[in-house]
Design a protein around this motif. Structure first.
Motif, PDB file in Angstrom:
ATOM      1  N   ILE A   1       0.836  -1.206   0.000  1.00  0.00           N
ATOM      2  CA  ILE A   1       0.000   0.000   0.000  1.00  0.00           C
ATOM      3  C   ILE A   1       0.870   1.256   0.000  1.00  0.00           C
ATOM      4  O   ILE A   1       0.585   2.234  -0.705  1.00  0.00           O
ATOM      5  CB  ILE A   1      -0.952  -0.015   1.208  1.00  0.00           C
ATOM      6  CG1 ILE A   1      -1.952  -1.167   1.077  1.00  0.00           C
ATOM      7  CG2 ILE A   1      -1.698   1.303   1.318  1.00  0.00           C
ATOM      8  CD1 ILE A   1      -2.816  -1.356   2.308  1.00  0.00           C
TER       9      ILE A   1
ATOM     10  N   THR B   1       2.306   1.763  -3.432  1.00  0.00           N
ATOM     11  CA  THR B   1       1.263   2.233  -4.346  1.00  0.00           C
ATOM     12  C   THR B   1       0.995   3.721  -4.165  1.00  0.00           C
ATOM     13  O   THR B   1       0.859   4.469  -5.146  1.00  0.00           O
ATOM     14  CB  THR B   1      -0.031   1.435  -4.108  1.00  0.00           C
ATOM     15  OG1 THR B   1       0.226   0.039  -4.308  1.00  0.00           O
ATOM     16  CG2 THR B   1      -1.119   1.876  -5.067  1.00  0.00           C
TER      17      THR B   1
ATOM     18  N   GLU C   1     -10.885   2.386  -0.368  1.00  0.00           N
ATOM     19  CA  GLU C   1     -10.971   2.839   1.017  1.00  0.00           C
ATOM     20  C   GLU C   1     -12.411   2.846   1.518  1.00  0.00           C
ATOM     21  O   GLU C   1     -12.686   2.453   2.668  1.00  0.00           O
ATOM     22  CB  GLU C   1     -10.370   4.235   1.133  1.00  0.00           C
ATOM     23  CG  GLU C   1      -8.873   4.287   0.888  1.00  0.00           C
ATOM     24  CD  GLU C   1      -8.348   5.698   0.824  1.00  0.00           C
ATOM     25  OE1 GLU C   1      -7.123   5.872   0.743  1.00  0.00           O
ATOM     26  OE2 GLU C   1      -9.160   6.644   0.868  1.00  0.00           O
TER      27      GLU C   1
END
Length: 210
Positions: A64, A67, A101
């Motif tokens: 994450i 990214t 999210e």
């Protein structure tokens, strides 16, 4: 005026985009620290199951973070070049990140057994992170809201910058179309007027005898 507005939008987009990169860098550093702690713990252990187990939480945290840093780098390139295609891809990436999210938050709120969706973490860092979020819930809540707000502002600024860039491109094309027909008149050669030689009448001969 348009150039000043464009420069301000570029600076604002870079600043807002930098917040996403800071969070990504923090996640990378934290995941590397967790991997280092787990490596030290495994040096004094002889259990092969924990030694060769998949560190999904650490790897997920690291993925994450990478990214977010990649999206931030691409956003800086898009803001600097103001390319319409780069800005469009950047907006799609941020929008996809917001969807992920939102899905995670909805799963945590609506599903009481959301922890069972994840495999067992042999490192125990997932439980530590969960306890940290619970003990600092207000701070983590404000950080999450700030992240969502930064991502929303990034989409809005990228949209305005993309629209402004398209309007400038159309204005330049319209100027070129208007000036193109006038070029032949500017460079049209002027032909000289025809010259006709006229025979003047001869002077009277009597003048020469005077």
């Amino acid at each position: 005026m348009a150039k000043t507005l464009k420069s301000c939008l570029q600076i604002l987009l870079k600043l807002v985009n930098s917040t996403i990169g800071i969070v990504g860098i923090s996640m990378i550093i934290y995941s590397m620290w967790m991997a280092r702690v787990w490596q030290r713990h495994m040096e004094g252990s002889s259990d092969d199951f924990f030694r060769f187990s998949v560190l999904w939480f650490i790897l997920g945290f690291l993925g994450i973070g990478i990214t977010l840093v990649a999206i931030t780098s691409f956003g800086h390139i898009a803001a600097h070049t103001t390319n319409a295609h780069c800005l469009s891809y950047y907006m799609v990436a941020i929008f996809f990140l917001l969807l992920v999210e939102t899905a995670l938050v909805a799963d945590i709120i609506l599903n009481s057994d959301w922890e069972e969706d994840f495999p067992e973490d042999p490192t125990g860092r997932f439980d530590d992170f969960k306890d940290f979020v619970k003990s600092n819930f207000n701070t983590c809540q404000w950080i999450g809201l700030f992240m969502v707000l930064a991502q929303g502002c990034s989409i809005v600024l990228a949209t305005v910058l993309r629209t402004l860039e398209k309007d400038q491109a159309r204005y330049c094309e319209s100027d070129e179309d208007n000036t193109a027909p006038s070029l032949p008149f500017l460079y049209h050669p002027v032909e000289p007027l025809p010259y006709i030689a006229a025979d003047l009448p001869a002077a009277p001969t009597s003048l020469y005898w005077c």
